[in-house]
Scaffold this motif. Structure first.
Motif, PDB file in Angstrom:
ATOM      1  N   PHE A 119     -17.223  -6.494  -4.451  1.00 60.34           N
ATOM      2  CA  PHE A 119     -18.047  -6.165  -3.191  1.00 60.34           C
ATOM      3  C   PHE A 119     -15.785  -6.094  -2.351  1.00 60.34           C
ATOM      4  O   PHE A 119     -15.895  -5.590  -1.637  1.00 60.34           O
ATOM      5  CB  PHE A 119     -18.285  -6.750  -2.074  1.00 60.34           C
ATOM      6  N   ASP A 120     -15.532  -7.054  -3.334  1.00 56.45           N
ATOM      7  CA  ASP A 120     -13.694  -6.544  -3.243  1.00 56.45           C
ATOM      8  C   ASP A 120     -12.676  -5.389  -4.049  1.00 56.45           C
ATOM      9  O   ASP A 120     -12.307  -5.064  -2.944  1.00 56.45           O
ATOM     10  CB  ASP A 120     -13.151  -8.124  -4.000  1.00 56.45           C
ATOM     11  N   TRP A 161     -11.497  -0.180  -1.909  1.00 55.19           N
ATOM     12  CA  TRP A 161     -11.625   1.393  -1.641  1.00 55.19           C
ATOM     13  C   TRP A 161     -11.881   1.811  -0.384  1.00 55.19           C
ATOM     14  O   TRP A 161     -11.392   2.735  -0.750  1.00 55.19           O
ATOM     15  CB  TRP A 161     -12.314   1.429  -2.750  1.00 55.19           C
ATOM     16  N   LEU A 162     -12.387   1.258   0.653  1.00 56.75           N
ATOM     17  CA  LEU A 162     -12.769   1.528   1.789  1.00 56.75           C
ATOM     18  C   LEU A 162     -11.864   1.638   2.741  1.00 56.75           C
ATOM     19  O   LEU A 162     -10.826   2.429   3.560  1.00 56.75           O
ATOM     20  CB  LEU A 162     -13.361   0.747   2.495  1.00 56.75           C
ATOM     21  N   PRO A 167     -16.609   2.563 -14.917  1.00 55.36           N
ATOM     22  CA  PRO A 167     -16.202   2.499 -15.944  1.00 55.36           C
ATOM     23  C   PRO A 167     -15.262   3.564 -16.416  1.00 55.36           C
ATOM     24  O   PRO A 167     -14.474   3.612 -17.194  1.00 55.36           O
ATOM     25  CB  PRO A 167     -17.190   2.400 -16.831  1.00 55.36           C
ATOM     26  N   SER A 168     -15.705   4.863 -15.340  1.00 60.66           N
ATOM     27  CA  SER A 168     -15.260   6.361 -15.133  1.00 60.66           C
ATOM     28  C   SER A 168     -13.295   5.809 -14.148  1.00 60.66           C
ATOM     29  O   SER A 168     -12.706   6.342 -15.007  1.00 60.66           O
ATOM     30  CB  SER A 168     -15.589   7.278 -14.653  1.00 60.66           C
ATOM     31  N   ALA A 169     -13.387   5.169 -13.405  1.00 64.81           N
ATOM     32  CA  ALA A 169     -12.374   5.162 -12.542  1.00 64.81           C
ATOM     33  C   ALA A 169     -11.224   3.777 -14.003  1.00 64.81           C
ATOM     34  O   ALA A 169      -9.981   4.582 -13.915  1.00 64.81           O
ATOM     35  CB  ALA A 169     -12.737   3.625 -11.361  1.00 64.81           C
ATOM     36  N   VAL A 170     -12.234   2.860 -14.552  1.00 66.23           N
ATOM     37  CA  VAL A 170     -11.016   2.792 -15.958  1.00 66.23           C
ATOM     38  C   VAL A 170     -10.391   3.018 -17.073  1.00 66.23           C
ATOM     39  O   VAL A 170      -9.403   3.391 -17.005  1.00 66.23           O
ATOM     40  CB  VAL A 170     -11.504   0.744 -16.202  1.00 66.23           C
ATOM     41  N   VAL A 179      -6.424  -0.414  -5.881  1.00 65.53           N
ATOM     42  CA  VAL A 179      -8.083  -1.227  -5.189  1.00 65.53           C
ATOM     43  C   VAL A 179      -9.138  -1.360  -6.601  1.00 65.53           C
ATOM     44  O   VAL A 179      -9.898  -1.934  -6.096  1.00 65.53           O
ATOM     45  CB  VAL A 179      -8.677   1.281  -5.684  1.00 65.53           C
ATOM     46  N   LEU A 180      -8.479  -1.558  -7.651  1.00 61.22           N
ATOM     47  CA  LEU A 180      -8.919  -2.226  -8.493  1.00 61.22           C
ATOM     48  C   LEU A 180      -8.788  -4.335  -8.356  1.00 61.22           C
ATOM     49  O   LEU A 180      -9.208  -5.032  -9.000  1.00 61.22           O
ATOM     50  CB  LEU A 180      -8.463  -2.043 -10.127  1.00 61.22           C
ATOM     51  N   GLY A 181      -7.500  -4.425  -7.293  1.00 58.86           N
ATOM     52  CA  GLY A 181      -7.365  -5.978  -7.356  1.00 58.86           C
ATOM     53  C   GLY A 181      -6.749  -6.276  -8.441  1.00 58.86           C
ATOM     54  O   GLY A 181      -6.643  -7.426  -8.760  1.00 58.86           O
TER      55      GLY A 181
END
Length: 481
Positions: free
Chosen positions: A48-49, A54-55, A369-372, A407-409
């Motif tokens: 949720f982080d 992203w939002l 997975p696709s974002a990474v 975005v991924l922190g």
């Protein structure tokens, strides 16, 4: 916006449309603070982080409410075993929860209400349900109050279960129930329980049932209808099913989307304190880089199960691979920052295919997975730009990569990570010594004294430094062990 989310209630991925333009309200169930948080707990916080980040990256104002259940059967039981006040035990583990948030770089919730601070709201909700006939006071003089599941035809809509297929609710003594599947809204005070663990109601002193707490707190802070309700998949039934039933029966629209992350398992079983198969966040982050632990939890899709065991070779390998992935990220960022100004933009250049792929992945039900994969594609092109001495390319890919990392922190330049890994006072000295050795190596190479140049390179390599010869001169990077 283009975001699509898997909605547990409809069992489909559907477009996310906020109730209020430009704003998003999220409620996710926090912990029952009866023990130290483990990796299974904190996965939900990481999921949720990432959603929140992203939002917010997309320009939305996000309000996140995550409750703390600080009164519960297990809290009372454990505190009695320890000879400790129940509220002291709960507060001690609440602090550990906050430490776990911080250890894995999670932004704190906008607000984190405690159950014990919202008894009036719970009594008000119960009163509505009793007066409408959806709840009843037990006739055994226990002071228990139950939700009557047979008076709510929609019961089971979230989980897809039929009432006659459900087992009896195990959250209170069944003697006062009309139906064994009725669940407790309120539990009457029992002899031997601390007086401090009870509050007055029209039906006698007692304490709240778990499900009632979340409905009351979510509505108080986010309104009768809000955007997203989330938690681990184990909460879908009975907890979230019961929340939805009692809230809807009280006339509330409640959550428009339901999100659930999959378990972290050990030997195929859900990680839990009761099974003793836990891996505490405080312990795992001693053995592995906290950013690598975060990467380990976010890299798989949030709806896929993660297997974890500190004694399992495959898990250790996965965590070590996560550490290597973080090292690759840091290597590029460090090298790029030596060549260009650290300009971190809120929005990466959209014309780059790597960013387009990243954004499409995030919009596709948080497909991390696709974002990474898009992140490492951008790093690959960024490293090529460094080798070619392409200053514009270096700057662009540094911007893209750091935007993805935000975005991924995982951005190493973010305050929470900088403070955790701040360099000491010897850094300027080390920089100077390495620069001096590199200068000697360049002099030797210019004189075609290859053996001396190689000797300097080998010395630096033994110390854990790698040398990249670029068109603008040699660059060094410290490889982590």
């Amino acid at each position: 916006m283009s975001l699509h989310l898997y909605d547990t209630a409809t069992r489909a991925v559907r477009p996310f449309v906020p109730l209020e333009d430009g704003k998003v309200s999220i409620y996710h169930c926090g912990l029952t603070v009866q023990g130290s948080p483990h990796i299974g707990h904190i996965r939900k916080e990481v999921v949720f982080d990432v959603l929140r980040r992203w939002l917010e990256h997309e320009g939305l104002e996000v309000t996140v409410v995550a409750n703390v259940t600080d009164i519960d059967d297990k809290i009372l039981s454990k505190s009695a075993e320890n000879g400790e006040e129940w509220w002291a035990l709960a507060y001690r583990f609440e602090r550990e929860l906050h430490d776990a948030y911080a250890a894995l770089g999670c932004i704190p919730p906008t607000y984190e209400p405690r159950a014990t601070g919202h008894i009036p709201e719970m009594v008000e909700l119960m009163t509505t349900l009793v007066e409408s006939g959806h709840a009843y006071v037990a006739e055994d003089n226990s002071g228990d109050v139950y939700f009557d599941v047979r008076k709510w035809p929609r019961y089971g809509e979230l989980s897809g279960m039929k009432l006659d297929e459900m087992e009896a609710a195990a959250d209170a003594d069944p003697r006062g129930k009309r139906d064994p599947r009725d669940f407790a809204l309120w539990k009457g005070h029992k002899q031997g329980e601390p007086d401090t663990a009870s509050w007055a109601t029209p039906w006698g002193r007692g304490r709240p049932g778990w499900h009632l707490e979340c409905s009351a707190m979510a509505s108080k802070y986010l309104g009768d209808t809000f955007d997203i309700h989330g938690g681990g998949i184990d909460l879908r039934f009975p907890h979230h099913e019961n929340e939805l039933a009692q809230s809807a029966a009280a006339g509330k629209g409640f959550a428009q989307y339901w999100m659930h992350n999959a378990w972290v398992t050990m030997a195929g079983e859900k990680m839990s304190k009761s099974l003793g198969n836990t891996a505490l966040v405080s312990e795992v982050t001693k053995s592995y880089d906290p950013r690598a632990v975060r990467y380990f939890l976010l890299a798989p899709h949030y709806r896929s199960t993660i297997e974890f065991s500190v004694s399992d070779e495959q898990t250790r390998g996965s965590l070590e691979e996560a550490e290597k992935a973080v090292e690759r990220i840091d290597s590029f960022v460090q090298r790029a920052l030596k060549l260009t100004e650290p300009t971190f933009h809120a929005h990466a250049p959209l014309q780059f295919p790597e960013w387009a792929a990243f954004a499409a992945a995030m919009d596709d039900d948080l497909s991390t997975p696709s974002a990474v994969a898009a992140l490492f594609e951008a790093i690959r092109h960024g490293n090529r730009a460094i080798t070619a001495g392409d200053e514009d390319g270096i700057r662009d890919y540094l911007c893209i990569v750091t935007s993805m990392l935000e975005v991924l922190g995982l951005n190493p330049g973010a305050p929470q990570w900088e403070s955790a890994g701040a360099s000491d006072d010897l850094t300027p000295v080390v920089d100077g010594l390495v620069a001096h050795l590199l200068e000697q190596r360049s002099t030797a190479r210019a004189a075609k004294d290859w053996s001396a140049a190689d000797a300097i390179r080998d010395t630096l390599a033994r110390l854990g430094l790698t040398i990249d010869d670029t068109p603008s001169g040699p660059r060094w990077n410290l490889e982590k062990n």
